[in-house]
Design a protein around this motif. Structure first.
Motif, PDB file in Angstrom:
ATOM      1  N   ALA A  56       0.832  -0.935   0.188  1.00 40.08           N
ATOM      2  CA  ALA A  56      -0.044  -0.151   0.116  1.00 40.08           C
ATOM      3  C   ALA A  56       1.102   1.517  -0.590  1.00 40.08           C
ATOM      4  O   ALA A  56       0.771   1.977  -1.090  1.00 40.08           O
ATOM      5  N   GLN A  57       1.541   1.168   0.673  1.00 41.67           N
ATOM      6  CA  GLN A  57       3.057   2.365   0.959  1.00 41.67           C
ATOM      7  C   GLN A  57       3.327   2.394  -0.252  1.00 41.67           C
ATOM      8  O   GLN A  57       3.636   3.810  -0.664  1.00 41.67           O
ATOM      9  N   SER A  58       3.496   1.286  -0.817  1.00 36.80           N
ATOM     10  CA  SER A  58       4.516   1.954  -2.386  1.00 36.80           C
ATOM     11  C   SER A  58       3.250   2.251  -3.472  1.00 36.80           C
ATOM     12  O   SER A  58       4.138   3.027  -4.683  1.00 36.80           O
ATOM     13  N   LEU A  59       2.227   2.071  -3.721  1.00 40.68           N
ATOM     14  CA  LEU A  59       1.546   1.833  -4.332  1.00 40.68           C
ATOM     15  C   LEU A  59       1.346   3.276  -4.212  1.00 40.68           C
ATOM     16  O   LEU A  59       1.357   4.403  -5.012  1.00 40.68           O
ATOM     17  N   ALA A  60       1.079   4.413  -3.009  1.00 43.15           N
ATOM     18  CA  ALA A  60       1.084   5.139  -2.691  1.00 43.15           C
ATOM     19  C   ALA A  60       1.980   6.221  -3.406  1.00 43.15           C
ATOM     20  O   ALA A  60       1.874   7.535  -3.465  1.00 43.15           O
ATOM     21  N   ALA A  61       3.562   5.412  -2.800  1.00 40.35           N
ATOM     22  CA  ALA A  61       4.991   6.023  -2.835  1.00 40.35           C
ATOM     23  C   ALA A  61       4.430   6.529  -5.049  1.00 40.35           C
ATOM     24  O   ALA A  61       4.663   7.690  -5.602  1.00 40.35           O
ATOM     25  N   MET A  62       3.840   5.222  -5.298  1.00 36.74           N
ATOM     26  CA  MET A  62       3.843   5.383  -6.979  1.00 36.74           C
ATOM     27  C   MET A  62       3.392   6.505  -7.397  1.00 36.74           C
ATOM     28  O   MET A  62       2.660   7.516  -8.210  1.00 36.74           O
ATOM     29  N   SER A  63       1.626   6.230  -7.408  1.00 31.26           N
ATOM     30  CA  SER A  63       1.398   7.148  -7.264  1.00 31.26           C
ATOM     31  C   SER A  63       1.095   8.873  -6.936  1.00 31.26           C
ATOM     32  O   SER A  63       0.847   9.654  -8.386  1.00 31.26           O
ATOM     33  N   GLY A  64       1.403   8.766  -6.485  1.00 27.84           N
ATOM     34  CA  GLY A  64       2.483  10.937  -5.875  1.00 27.84           C
ATOM     35  C   GLY A  64       3.497  11.051  -7.200  1.00 27.84           C
ATOM     36  O   GLY A  64       3.334  11.690  -7.822  1.00 27.84           O
ATOM     37  N   ASP A  65       4.754   9.303  -7.649  1.00 27.85           N
ATOM     38  CA  ASP A  65       5.585  10.350  -8.292  1.00 27.85           C
ATOM     39  C   ASP A  65       5.074  10.220  -9.609  1.00 27.85           C
ATOM     40  O   ASP A  65       5.713  11.053 -11.066  1.00 27.85           O
ATOM     41  N   LEU A  66       4.051   9.295  -9.951  1.00 25.36           N
ATOM     42  CA  LEU A  66       3.325   9.256 -11.131  1.00 25.36           C
ATOM     43  C   LEU A  66       2.825  10.950 -11.500  1.00 25.36           C
ATOM     44  O   LEU A  66       2.893  11.295 -12.290  1.00 25.36           O
ATOM     45  N   GLN A  67       1.880  11.366 -10.364  1.00 23.49           N
ATOM     46  CA  GLN A  67       1.407  12.855 -10.646  1.00 23.49           C
ATOM     47  C   GLN A  67       2.615  14.169 -10.844  1.00 23.49           C
ATOM     48  O   GLN A  67       2.488  14.726 -11.773  1.00 23.49           O
ATOM     49  N   GLN A  68       3.597  13.791 -10.067  1.00 26.39           N
ATOM     50  CA  GLN A  68       4.842  14.355 -10.157  1.00 26.39           C
ATOM     51  C   GLN A  68       5.162  14.785 -11.600  1.00 26.39           C
ATOM     52  O   GLN A  68       5.778  15.670 -12.373  1.00 26.39           O
ATOM     53  N   LEU A  69       5.370  12.942 -12.124  1.00 25.58           N
ATOM     54  CA  LEU A  69       6.013  13.283 -13.450  1.00 25.58           C
ATOM     55  C   LEU A  69       4.932  13.767 -14.778  1.00 25.58           C
ATOM     56  O   LEU A  69       5.360  14.187 -15.401  1.00 25.58           O
TER      57      LEU A  69
END
Lengths: 185, 132
Positions: A56-69
């Motif tokens: 869940a933490q990894s998915l949350a991190a990926m979601s945030g990174d993707l938005q920034q990307l």
């Protein structure tokens, strides 16, 4: 070495209270298996919960990174996206590692099932239940285990360790196992 | 030309995890659900490395390693066991069967890729295949 119901001899001369003694032996045997199942499920739940939390933490991190990307891709040079891409890759790798808990969970549950089914089958016929060799049933259950952790948990149970002591010992065992490292022969 | 890895595991989720990791790095990955299926494939095709689980139905990983080593074309092929099992006795059985090495699950993708690079004679990571 496993042992159950040693207070009641395996073979005794017929006596009026034999039925009660045999019932107690069966109850003790089943009690041991139920306790083992509880300890196995506790260990599985605890580890699975921790791994799902990591996913869940990894998915949350990926979601945030993707938005920034997505934002940077529109406004900045491609080179500025490298750190986000690396962060995404790291989060993905963490997810792949954590997801492997499922393989362990299935193995554990399969063994818990066997640990309940084998004694259940052995006690199906009450007339045969008096002659059950509980130690050989315990050995049969233990022989099915495919992980060192399970065998250690089993042995701890037979030694009467408390749940907290067992879980602490299991944690040490996991840390010592050095998962992912290659041992060349 | 990409290296061909035969990934053997009865757990579909594990095969996916291994497959995703290795394909992203450019390897060609063939999946097999047990030792028997893997052996059938290996008899008819060549692979550069076998990555097998130990506890599987029909044919376990240690038997698979022994069977592969008995084939002339697999005398020198790296055969790795990737398993939750970590007892010294099991490792010894793997070694005696002819395994190249032993990896305890769970694996970290980067660690697994580095291991494969190392075992595949230190050659550079395979070139990623062009998207089709």
């Amino acid at each position: 070495m496993t042992s159950i119901g040693k207070e009641v001899p395996a073979t005794t001369a017929p006596a009026p209270h034999d039925g009660l003694a045999n019932a107690l032996t069966v109850a003790r045997g089943l009690h041991q298996f139920l306790n083992l199942g509880v300890a196995q499920l506790d260990a599985a739940l605890r580890e699975s919960d921790a791994q799902v939390d990591k996913i869940a933490q990894s998915l949350a991190a990926m979601s945030g990174d993707l938005q920034q990307l997505e934002h940077r891709a529109k406004t900045e040079p491609a080179a500025n996206c490298a750190d986000l891409a690396a962060s995404l890759r790291e989060a993905l790798a963490a997810s792949v590692k954590a997801l492997q808990f499922y393989d362990k969970l299935i193995q554990r549950l399969t063994h818990v099932r066997a640990g309940l089914a084998i004694p259940a089958d052995a006690t199906t016929d009450p007339s045969l239940a008096t002659g059950i060799d509980w130690n050989s049933i315990l050995d049969e259950v233990r022989a099915r285990y495919s992980m060192v952790e399970e065998r250690v948990l089993f042995d701890f149970m037979m030694r009467g360790l408390r749940a907290e002591q067992m879980l602490k010992a299991l944690q040490s065992l996991r840390e010592a196992a050095a998962p992912g490292e290659l041992e060349l022969f | 030309m990409s290296r061909r890895i035969l990934a053997v595991d009865d757990s579909a989720s594990m095969r996916h995890m291994v497959g995703v990791t290795l394909r992203a790095a450019g390897y060609e990955v063939i999946e097999a659900a047990d030792g028997h299926e893997a052996l059938e494939y290996a008899r008819q095709h060549s692979v550069d490395l076998v990555l097998a689980d130990v506890n599987m139905p029909r044919m376990d990983g240690i038997t698979l390693v022994a069977e592969l080593r008995a084939l002339p074309s697999y005398k020198l092929t790296p055969l790795l066991l990737l398993t939750t099992e970590s007892s010294p006795q099991s490792k010894q059985q793997g070694k005696q069967a002819g395994a190249t090495g032993w990896i305890v699950k769970p694996f970290h993708p980067d660690q697994l890729l580095a291991t494969l690079d190392r075992v595949l004679s230190g050659s550079a990571r395979p070139v990623a295949r062009a998207a089709t």
